[in-house]
Design a protein around this motif. Structure first.
Motif, PDB file in Angstrom:
ATOM      1  N   ARG A 211       0.840  -1.182   0.000  1.00 11.88           N
ATOM      2  CA  ARG A 211       0.000   0.000   0.000  1.00 11.88           C
ATOM      3  C   ARG A 211       0.885   1.246   0.000  1.00 11.88           C
ATOM      4  O   ARG A 211       1.883   1.319   0.697  1.00 11.88           O
ATOM      5  CB  ARG A 211      -0.894  -0.006   1.239  1.00 11.88           C
ATOM      6  N   TYR A 212       0.481   2.257  -0.776  1.00 12.24           N
ATOM      7  CA  TYR A 212       1.327   3.421  -0.938  1.00 12.24           C
ATOM      8  C   TYR A 212       0.968   4.568   0.002  1.00 12.24           C
ATOM      9  O   TYR A 212       1.837   5.258   0.488  1.00 12.24           O
ATOM     10  CB  TYR A 212       1.254   3.924  -2.391  1.00 12.24           C
ATOM     11  N   ARG A 213      -0.347   4.787   0.239  1.00 13.22           N
ATOM     12  CA  ARG A 213      -0.740   5.890   1.105  1.00 13.22           C
ATOM     13  C   ARG A 213      -0.607   5.421   2.548  1.00 13.22           C
ATOM     14  O   ARG A 213      -1.564   4.989   3.173  1.00 13.22           O
ATOM     15  CB  ARG A 213      -2.178   6.307   0.784  1.00 13.22           C
ATOM     16  N   ARG A 214       0.600   5.501   3.096  1.00  6.46           N
ATOM     17  CA  ARG A 214       0.878   4.895   4.387  1.00  6.46           C
ATOM     18  C   ARG A 214       0.807   5.929   5.502  1.00  6.46           C
ATOM     19  O   ARG A 214       1.037   7.117   5.288  1.00  6.46           O
ATOM     20  CB  ARG A 214       2.252   4.217   4.361  1.00  6.46           C
ATOM     21  N   THR A 215       0.529   5.446   6.687  1.00  2.32           N
ATOM     22  CA  THR A 215       0.507   6.282   7.867  1.00  2.32           C
ATOM     23  C   THR A 215       1.894   6.328   8.489  1.00  2.32           C
ATOM     24  O   THR A 215       2.828   5.644   8.048  1.00  2.32           O
ATOM     25  CB  THR A 215      -0.483   5.724   8.901  1.00  2.32           C
ATOM     26  N   PHE A 216       2.037   7.141   9.540  1.00  2.00           N
ATOM     27  CA  PHE A 216       3.293   7.182  10.280  1.00  2.00           C
ATOM     28  C   PHE A 216       3.700   5.777  10.723  1.00  2.00           C
ATOM     29  O   PHE A 216       4.870   5.390  10.592  1.00  2.00           O
ATOM     30  CB  PHE A 216       3.123   8.088  11.510  1.00  2.00           C
ATOM     31  N   ARG A 217       2.751   5.034  11.265  1.00  5.55           N
ATOM     32  CA  ARG A 217       3.079   3.716  11.799  1.00  5.55           C
ATOM     33  C   ARG A 217       3.562   2.772  10.695  1.00  5.55           C
ATOM     34  O   ARG A 217       4.466   1.957  10.906  1.00  5.55           O
ATOM     35  CB  ARG A 217       1.870   3.131  12.526  1.00  5.55           C
ATOM     36  N   ASP A 218       2.954   2.872   9.504  1.00  8.95           N
ATOM     37  CA  ASP A 218       3.399   2.048   8.379  1.00  8.95           C
ATOM     38  C   ASP A 218       4.848   2.371   8.007  1.00  8.95           C
ATOM     39  O   ASP A 218       5.671   1.484   7.778  1.00  8.95           O
ATOM     40  CB  ASP A 218       2.501   2.255   7.157  1.00  8.95           C
ATOM     41  N   LEU A 219       5.151   3.657   7.939  1.00  4.19           N
ATOM     42  CA  LEU A 219       6.498   4.085   7.556  1.00  4.19           C
ATOM     43  C   LEU A 219       7.517   3.723   8.629  1.00  4.19           C
ATOM     44  O   LEU A 219       8.651   3.334   8.317  1.00  4.19           O
ATOM     45  CB  LEU A 219       6.506   5.598   7.299  1.00  4.19           C
ATOM     46  N   ILE A 220       7.120   3.855   9.891  1.00  3.42           N
ATOM     47  CA  ILE A 220       8.010   3.471  10.987  1.00  3.42           C
ATOM     48  C   ILE A 220       8.372   1.991  10.891  1.00  3.42           C
ATOM     49  O   ILE A 220       9.528   1.589  11.065  1.00  3.42           O
ATOM     50  CB  ILE A 220       7.341   3.790  12.346  1.00  3.42           C
ATOM     51  N   ARG A 221       7.371   1.173  10.573  1.00  9.11           N
ATOM     52  CA  ARG A 221       7.613  -0.266  10.425  1.00  9.11           C
ATOM     53  C   ARG A 221       8.487  -0.560   9.213  1.00  9.11           C
ATOM     54  O   ARG A 221       9.468  -1.307   9.303  1.00  9.11           O
ATOM     55  CB  ARG A 221       6.273  -1.002  10.282  1.00  9.11           C
ATOM     56  N   ASP A 222       8.158   0.040   8.062  1.00 10.68           N
ATOM     57  CA  ASP A 222       8.864  -0.295   6.824  1.00 10.68           C
ATOM     58  C   ASP A 222      10.331   0.145   6.847  1.00 10.68           C
ATOM     59  O   ASP A 222      11.185  -0.478   6.207  1.00 10.68           O
ATOM     60  CB  ASP A 222       8.148   0.350   5.630  1.00 10.68           C
ATOM     61  N   TYR A 223      10.619   1.241   7.565  1.00  9.28           N
ATOM     62  CA  TYR A 223      11.996   1.742   7.620  1.00  9.28           C
ATOM     63  C   TYR A 223      12.704   1.364   8.925  1.00  9.28           C
ATOM     64  O   TYR A 223      13.795   1.877   9.199  1.00  9.28           O
ATOM     65  CB  TYR A 223      12.002   3.266   7.434  1.00  9.28           C
TER      66      TYR A 223
END
Length: 609
Positions: A211-223
């Motif tokens: 998914r591209y429209r990510r939240t802060f939590r998504d980005l924190i996890r992915d990075y």
């Protein structure tokens, strides 16, 4: 073939090879061409540098400023929001409205800029509709190219062709002369994409990318940022007080990256951007990204007289109204490729901090500040939302792919948008009525945008893509040199031998094919510069009107659909769409043929021989 013509053709071949290999910047090649012509006495200094005073070159520069005004006032982003509301969850509606919107905006501003703006919109929509971005990214790119066929000022090749007509003593095109053809090609493009979009990717959820429209939590996890955030208050007597972040070198000394500063102001705590020039004060609370052991953290706090504070939420997610996150990719033409964040002084230059880099889909570990940036890298930046928005207006180096979903709660609409629209409408009205020269109309619009604070002088100068301007100026002497040395006559004779006896329609077909093939190796602007005088000379030798011939050259120069490197627009959508080189051949070659057929049939109707 005389010696002078052989020299000019050799120089042209060298320029094409350099353009193709991209070993030397295109604008530098163009300047070297000017030098070569003057030193070899092929052209006089005045002839070789005449492009610097050409009104159409000045017009192109002014239009870059107009386009930047539309971006800075948020009009383009508001169009994206409107697009999402109108299309809803329908992929077919989205495809149609997307192509119409991009072609409409691109009629008055840089197509590359428009496509860069709409990339995150398409990614967001694809995520919401649970479909592959590849099904919409190619239509976005094609619409950007078609936008060059919508108005006279939509793309440099149109103005180059028109300038050549005027130089030859022929009345040029009007502002909307090309529009009927552009509309037909746009409708054909929409129908073509609607029928063939299944070639671009699957619409089944189990085959979708992340998914591209990510939240802060998504980005924190992915990075992999969890556990790296700290809130540290500056105590009285701290050695940090009175120094700027650039002076302290906290990143190199402690691997501590200050991403935000909480500061007391008028009895309340506000968030201050952590730029290189930000001076630290007593009682400031630092939001720090730091990846060290507990012992090293205690040592850091002891040395710098810092007091740990409570941090709620993962990695500053609770501060999302003041601190923003976004994913940013490198522009394929960026001058920063191969340099590290330290080399380019990213935080000092843009006021933002890079806290993560993804390469080939994986987050990098280690000291990111010394990592050389490559094409395809995705950078996670954190900082003031306004500065992230400003970064999105600098597509020359970076493209903002995804703003964290929390931006929807904090991003205000610009109050200057109505003024920008007025300036644009006034410019178009003056150009349509032909009461004043096009450049003067654009210059008036630029000055009014400055008056209404849609742009400032610094942003206006930065918005002009000088490499494109220099490329046009440097390629213009080729047309004159070929004319003086007999190159134009030779090219026309060859065309006449091939198609001269088959009628003007076949000649139009040959010109289109020649432009399309040439455009595979050099830019569309350079193609127009070379082909416009040949087309006009061929028309005169056939004793027919040069207008349809010139128009076909302009259209063919913009029809760069066949490879991902034939236009910056194609290069922009290559990565986000997940395409291969073969995808552009598969989609671009048939559509280029469609555009060719439309041009050969329709242009002579609008501009009779």
């Amino acid at each position: 073939m005389n010696g002078e013509l052989l020299w000019v053709l050799t120089l042209l071949l060298i320029a094409i090879v350099l353009f193709t290999t991209n070993k030397i910047r295109m604008d530098v090649v163009a300047l070297l061409v000017i030098v070569a012509f003057v030193l070899s006495d092929t052209l006089t200094l005045e002839q070789a540098t005449a492009g610097f005073s050409d009104p159409n070159v000045l017009l192109i520069a002014a239009l870059f400023v107009i386009g930047d005004g539309l971006v800075r006032t948020g009009i383009a982003y508001q169009m994206g929001d409107w697009l999402v509301r109108v299309a809803g969850s329908s992929e077919s509606k989205m495809l149609v409205f997307l192509m119409i919107t991009v072609a409409g905006l691109g009629a008055f501003m840089s197509s590359t800029g428009v496509v860069a703006i709409f990339i995150p919109v398409v990614l967001s929509v694809a995520a919401r509709m649970k479909t592959s971005p590849s099904r919409l990214m190619m239509p976005l790119g094609f619409a950007g190219l078609i936008s060059g066929m919508m108005t006279l000022v939509a793309t440099p090749p149109n103005m180059v062709v028109n300038s050549e007509l005027v130089r030859e003593g022929i009345k040029g095109f009007q502002f909307f002369s090309i529009t009927p053809i552009g509309i037909i090609i746009l409708l054909a493009g929409i129908a073509y994409m609607w029928l063939t979009r299944r070639w671009l990717g699957s619409d089944e959820p189990d085959k979708l990318p992340e998914r591209y429209r990510r939240t802060f939590r998504d980005l924190i996890r992915d990075y992999r940022l969890a556990g790296r955030a700290r809130r540290l208050a500056i105590r009285s007597g701290s050695p940090l007080i009175g120094h700027t972040l650039e002076e302290l070198h906290l990143r190199s000394r402690y691997e501590a990256n200050v991403v935000g500063i909480e500061r007391w102001r008028k009895f309340r705590r506000v968030m201050v951007s952590a730029t290189g020039g930000t001076e630290l004060r007593e009682r400031d609370v630092l939001l720090i990204d730091i990846s060290v052991s507990d012992d090293d953290l205690r040592q850091f706090c002891f040395e710098q007289q810092l007091e740990p504070m409570i941090l709620r939420g993962d990695y500053f997610s609770d501060q999302s109204r003041d601190v923003g996150m976004a994913e940013v990719s490198m522009n394929p033409d960026s001058e920063l490729l191969g340099k590290s964040l330290r080399d380019i002084k990213f935080r000092t230059r843009y006021g933002l901090n890079v806290v993560g880099i993804r390469r080939d889909g994986k987050a990098l570990d280690g000291k990111l500040v010394d990592e050389a940036l490559r094409v395809g890298d995705v950078l996670l930046v954190i900082g003031d939302w306004k500065l992230i928005r400003i970064l999105s207006t600098k597509p020359r180096n970076f493209i903002v792919l995804n703003l964290a979903a929390e931006v929807e709660a904090v991003a205000p609409a610009s109050s200057q948008a109505p003024h920008a629209l007025f300036c644009l409408a006034l410019m178009v009205a003056m150009m349509v009525t032909d009461e004043v020269p096009n450049f003067i109309a654009a210059l008036i619009a630029c000055l009014l945008m400055g008056k209404f604070r849609c742009i400032d002088m610094e942003s206006a100068y930065k918005s002009i893509h000088w490499p494109s301007i220099i490329l046009i100026v440097g390629m213009m002497p080729f047309a004159l040199a070929l004319q003086q040395t007999g190159g134009i006559t030779l090219a026309v004779d060859l065309l006449m031998n091939v198609a001269g006896n088959m009628g003007p329609h076949v000649m139009l077909l040959c010109l289109f094919v020649l432009c399309a093939v040439t455009g595979l190796f050099i830019s569309n602007t350079a193609t127009a510069v070379l082909m416009a005088p040949i087309a006009i000379a061929a028309a005169r030798q056939m004793e027919v009107s040069p207008l349809p011939f010139a128009m076909v050259v302009g259209i063919a120069a913009s029809a760069a659909f066949m490879t991902p490197i034939s236009s910056p627009v194609n290069t922009l959508v290559l990565g986000p769409g997940g395409y291969k080189f073969s995808d552009f051949l598969k989609m671009g070659v048939p559509f280029t043929i469609i555009v060719m057929v439309i041009s050969v049939l329709v242009v002579p109707i609008l501009f009779p021989f």
